[in-house]
Design a protein around this motif. Structure first.
Motif, short mmCIF file in Angstrom:
data_model
loop_
_atom_site.label_atom_id
_atom_site.label_comp_id
_atom_site.label_asym_id
_atom_site.label_seq_id
_atom_site.Cartn_x
_atom_site.Cartn_y
_atom_site.Cartn_z
N TRP A 79 0.85 -1.18 0.00
CA TRP A 79 0.00 0.00 0.00
C TRP A 79 0.89 1.23 0.00
CZ3 TRP A 79 1.54 1.81 4.68
CH2 TRP A 79 1.82 0.86 5.69
N ALA A 80 0.33 2.30 -0.48
CA ALA A 80 1.10 3.54 -0.62
C ALA A 80 0.88 4.44 0.58
CB ALA A 80 0.67 4.27 -1.89
N ILE A 81 1.90 5.19 0.91
CA ILE A 81 1.82 6.24 1.93
C ILE A 81 2.32 7.51 1.24
CG2 ILE A 81 2.67 7.07 4.14
CD1 ILE A 81 3.20 4.25 5.00
N PRO A 82 1.60 8.60 1.38
CA PRO A 82 2.07 9.84 0.76
C PRO A 82 3.37 10.33 1.41
CG PRO A 82 0.10 10.25 2.09
CD PRO A 82 0.33 8.77 2.08
N ASP A 83 4.07 11.18 0.70
CA ASP A 83 5.35 11.72 1.17
C ASP A 83 5.26 12.23 2.61
OD1 ASP A 83 8.17 12.88 0.53
OD2 ASP A 83 7.03 14.61 1.26
N LYS A 84 4.23 13.00 2.91
CA LYS A 84 4.07 13.58 4.24
C LYS A 84 3.96 12.48 5.30
CE LYS A 84 1.07 16.76 6.75
NZ LYS A 84 -0.14 17.58 6.68
N GLY A 85 3.27 11.40 4.99
CA GLY A 85 3.12 10.30 5.94
C GLY A 85 4.41 9.55 6.18
N VAL A 86 5.19 9.34 5.13
CA VAL A 86 6.48 8.65 5.27
C VAL A 86 7.43 9.52 6.09
CG1 VAL A 86 8.46 7.65 4.08
CG2 VAL A 86 6.16 7.35 3.13
N ARG A 87 7.43 10.82 5.83
CA ARG A 87 8.27 11.73 6.61
C ARG A 87 7.88 11.67 8.09
NH1 ARG A 87 11.66 14.64 3.79
NH2 ARG A 87 11.29 14.71 1.56
N PHE A 88 6.58 11.69 8.35
CA PHE A 88 6.11 11.62 9.73
C PHE A 88 6.56 10.31 10.38
CE2 PHE A 88 2.99 10.10 12.81
CZ PHE A 88 2.98 11.15 13.71
N LEU A 89 6.43 9.20 9.67
CA LEU A 89 6.82 7.90 10.20
C LEU A 89 8.31 7.87 10.53
CD1 LEU A 89 5.87 5.00 10.87
CD2 LEU A 89 6.45 4.40 8.53
N PHE A 90 9.16 8.36 9.62
CA PHE A 90 10.60 8.38 9.88
C PHE A 90 10.95 9.32 11.03
CE2 PHE A 90 11.56 6.37 5.70
CZ PHE A 90 12.39 5.39 6.19
N GLU A 91 10.31 10.48 11.09
CA GLU A 91 10.58 11.41 12.19
C GLU A 91 10.18 10.77 13.52
OE1 GLU A 91 8.36 14.80 10.87
OE2 GLU A 91 9.95 15.46 9.52
N ASP A 92 9.05 10.10 13.53
CA ASP A 92 8.58 9.42 14.74
C ASP A 92 9.54 8.29 15.13
OD1 ASP A 92 6.33 9.21 16.68
OD2 ASP A 92 6.08 7.23 15.77
N PHE A 93 9.98 7.52 14.16
CA PHE A 93 10.92 6.43 14.43
C PHE A 93 12.23 6.99 14.97
CE2 PHE A 93 14.37 3.56 13.27
CZ PHE A 93 13.91 2.37 13.79
N LEU A 94 12.72 8.05 14.37
CA LEU A 94 13.98 8.65 14.82
C LEU A 94 13.85 9.20 16.24
CD1 LEU A 94 15.10 10.50 11.57
CD2 LEU A 94 16.12 8.46 12.60
#
Length: 101
Positions: A79-94
């Motif tokens: 499934w796809a995640i928009p750019d904003k969602g992927v950025r949020f996920l990586f920021e949250d993971f970091l």
């Protein structure tokens, strides 16, 4: 830049477990995804966490990279995640990964 193995492992686990195991994963509540990250850590180890955090930092450093397209083309999720969602996920993971140090 080719993603490290930890990216593929993380996206596969995320896709397989998300709605069944972590029903509140998409909440805006701080720490809502920490259980996902901790399960990834337990399954793949601290080395994978550090590798994924390093990769995430490099992706977030370039605000012109379309992370949604990268996710769609490279992840093991179907499934796809928009750019904003992927950025949020990586920021949250970091943020979570930084708390381990």
């Amino acid at each position: 830049m080719k993603p490290p193995q930890s990216f593929y492992d993380f996206t596969l686990q995320l896709h397989q477990d998300l709605d069944l195991v972590y029903p509140g994963w998409d909440s805006d509540t701080p720490g809502a995804r920490y259980e996902i990250y901790e399960d990834f850590r337990q399954g793949y180890g601290d080395r994978a966490v550090r590798e994924l955090a390093k990769y995430g930092k490099s992706l977030l450093a370039d605000d012109k990279t379309d992370l949604g397209t990268l996710w769609f083309n490279e992840s093991r999720a179907d499934w796809a995640i928009p750019d904003k969602g992927v950025r949020f996920l990586f920021e949250d993971f970091l943020s979570w990964a930084a708390s381990l140090s």
